[in-house]
Scaffold this motif. Structure first.
Motif, mmCIF file in Angstrom:
data_model
loop_
_atom_site.group_PDB
_atom_site.id
_atom_site.type_symbol
_atom_site.label_atom_id
_atom_site.label_comp_id
_atom_site.label_asym_id
_atom_site.label_seq_id
_atom_site.Cartn_x
_atom_site.Cartn_y
_atom_site.Cartn_z
ATOM 1 N N LEU A 92 10.604 -13.475 -16.001
ATOM 2 C CA LEU A 92 10.120 -14.350 -14.927
ATOM 3 C C LEU A 92 8.687 -13.964 -14.584
ATOM 4 N N HIS A 93 7.812 -14.962 -14.474
ATOM 5 C CA HIS A 93 6.425 -14.690 -14.095
ATOM 6 C C HIS A 93 6.391 -14.227 -12.634
ATOM 7 N N TRP A 94 5.515 -13.287 -12.333
ATOM 8 C CA TRP A 94 5.475 -12.769 -10.969
ATOM 9 C C TRP A 94 5.113 -13.860 -9.963
ATOM 10 N N ARG A 95 4.353 -14.867 -10.402
ATOM 11 C CA ARG A 95 4.022 -15.961 -9.487
ATOM 12 C C ARG A 95 5.249 -16.816 -9.182
ATOM 13 N N GLN A 96 6.175 -16.910 -10.126
ATOM 14 C CA GLN A 96 7.437 -17.606 -9.849
ATOM 15 C C GLN A 96 8.257 -16.859 -8.804
ATOM 16 N N MET A 97 8.200 -15.545 -8.840
ATOM 17 C CA MET A 97 8.872 -14.749 -7.807
ATOM 18 C C MET A 97 8.296 -15.070 -6.433
ATOM 19 N N GLU A 151 0.188 -8.345 -3.421
ATOM 20 C CA GLU A 151 -0.505 -7.440 -4.330
ATOM 21 C C GLU A 151 0.460 -6.438 -4.953
ATOM 22 N N TRP A 152 1.439 -5.994 -4.195
ATOM 23 C CA TRP A 152 2.447 -5.099 -4.733
ATOM 24 C C TRP A 152 3.334 -5.824 -5.749
ATOM 25 N N VAL A 153 3.682 -7.072 -5.451
ATOM 26 C CA VAL A 153 4.486 -7.865 -6.397
ATOM 27 C C VAL A 153 3.736 -8.019 -7.714
ATOM 28 N N ARG A 154 2.449 -8.327 -7.628
ATOM 29 C CA ARG A 154 1.633 -8.464 -8.838
ATOM 30 C C ARG A 154 1.608 -7.140 -9.627
ATOM 31 N N HIS A 155 1.427 -6.052 -8.918
ATOM 32 C CA HIS A 155 1.326 -4.742 -9.558
ATOM 33 C C HIS A 155 2.637 -4.343 -10.239
ATOM 34 N N LEU A 156 3.755 -4.587 -9.572
ATOM 35 C CA LEU A 156 5.055 -4.125 -10.069
ATOM 36 C C LEU A 156 5.640 -5.018 -11.155
#
Length: 218
Positions: free
Chosen positions: A83-88, A71-76
């Motif tokens: 790069l798409h956050w889902r790729q991260m 959730e933090w990755v999505r938010h930040l």
């Protein structure tokens, strides 16, 4: 591409693989099926087997932590352009599974914790494919939805419901194939078999570079 069927296949194969691997190669703990871990945790606590209970408590805590971190990755990074956050998320999962493959049997608790953390990141990041809510790391919700759609199709004859039903049952079949592969590869390659699941996740990471108009029917 984060909702394409092709990506769903890669992630679901990896999900089934991880569960079979963790059960067969890492002390009969489920990386993805936290319901099973809760049952086994309660059983060991009831029998006063405190040390054994820890084997199931750690994956549960890691799973919760994985959802929280995602959730933090999505938010930040949801507005990040390169790069798409889902790729991260997928890249992080692949790295975690690479580490798991290096851990000996004496570190099974850590290995299971890392896999549960990775699983939580995946299940929290990829919730829908082709517009249909769907899980790639567990089957119970997909089975319920598939059967619901089947019944509703028989009642209404709505072909869209039939399409959704087939989608769910297809994902369940792919998960089973991933689990079969995980079981066989665990017997053959041992601890390092999990690198195959990591490879699938990295494949998903690469797939997401394909643009919307280039992806074709999948």
């Amino acid at each position: 591409m984060s909702e394409s069927l092709l990506l769903a296949v890669f992630l679901t194969l990896a999900g089934g693989f991880q569960d079979a691997y963790s059960y067969n190669c890492r002390g009969e703990v489920f990386a993805n099926a936290q319901t099973g871990n809760i049952v086994l945790l309660g059983q060991n606590l009831a029998q006063g087997r405190w040390q054994e209970a820890l084997h199931y408590l750690l994956p549960l805590g890691a799973f919760i932590s994985g959802v929280y971190v995602t959730e933090w990755v999505r938010h930040l990074f949801k507005e990040y352009q390169r790069l798409h956050w889902r790729q991260m998320v997928l890249c992080t999962e692949a790295i975690l599974l690479a580490v798991v493959g290096l851990l000996p049997q004496s570190a099974n608790m850590l290995a299971n914790g890392l896999m549960s953390f990775a699983c939580a990141m995946q299940v929290n990041s990829f919730r829908k494919f082709r517009g249909i809510p769907c899980a790639t790391t567990m089957c119970i919700g997909n089975m319920r939805s598939a059967t619901e759609m089947l019944c509703r199709y028989h009642i209404t004859k709505d072909r869209e419901l039939r399409r959704k039903c087939r989608h769910y049952y297809f994902v369940i079949l792919v998960f089973a194939l991933g689990a079969a592969g995980g079981a066989l590869m665990s017997l053959w390659l041992g601890e390092r078999a999990i690198w195959m699941a990591g490879g699938l996740l990295f494949g998903g990471f690469l797939i997401m570079f394909v643009k919307e108009g280039e992806r074709g029917p999948l």
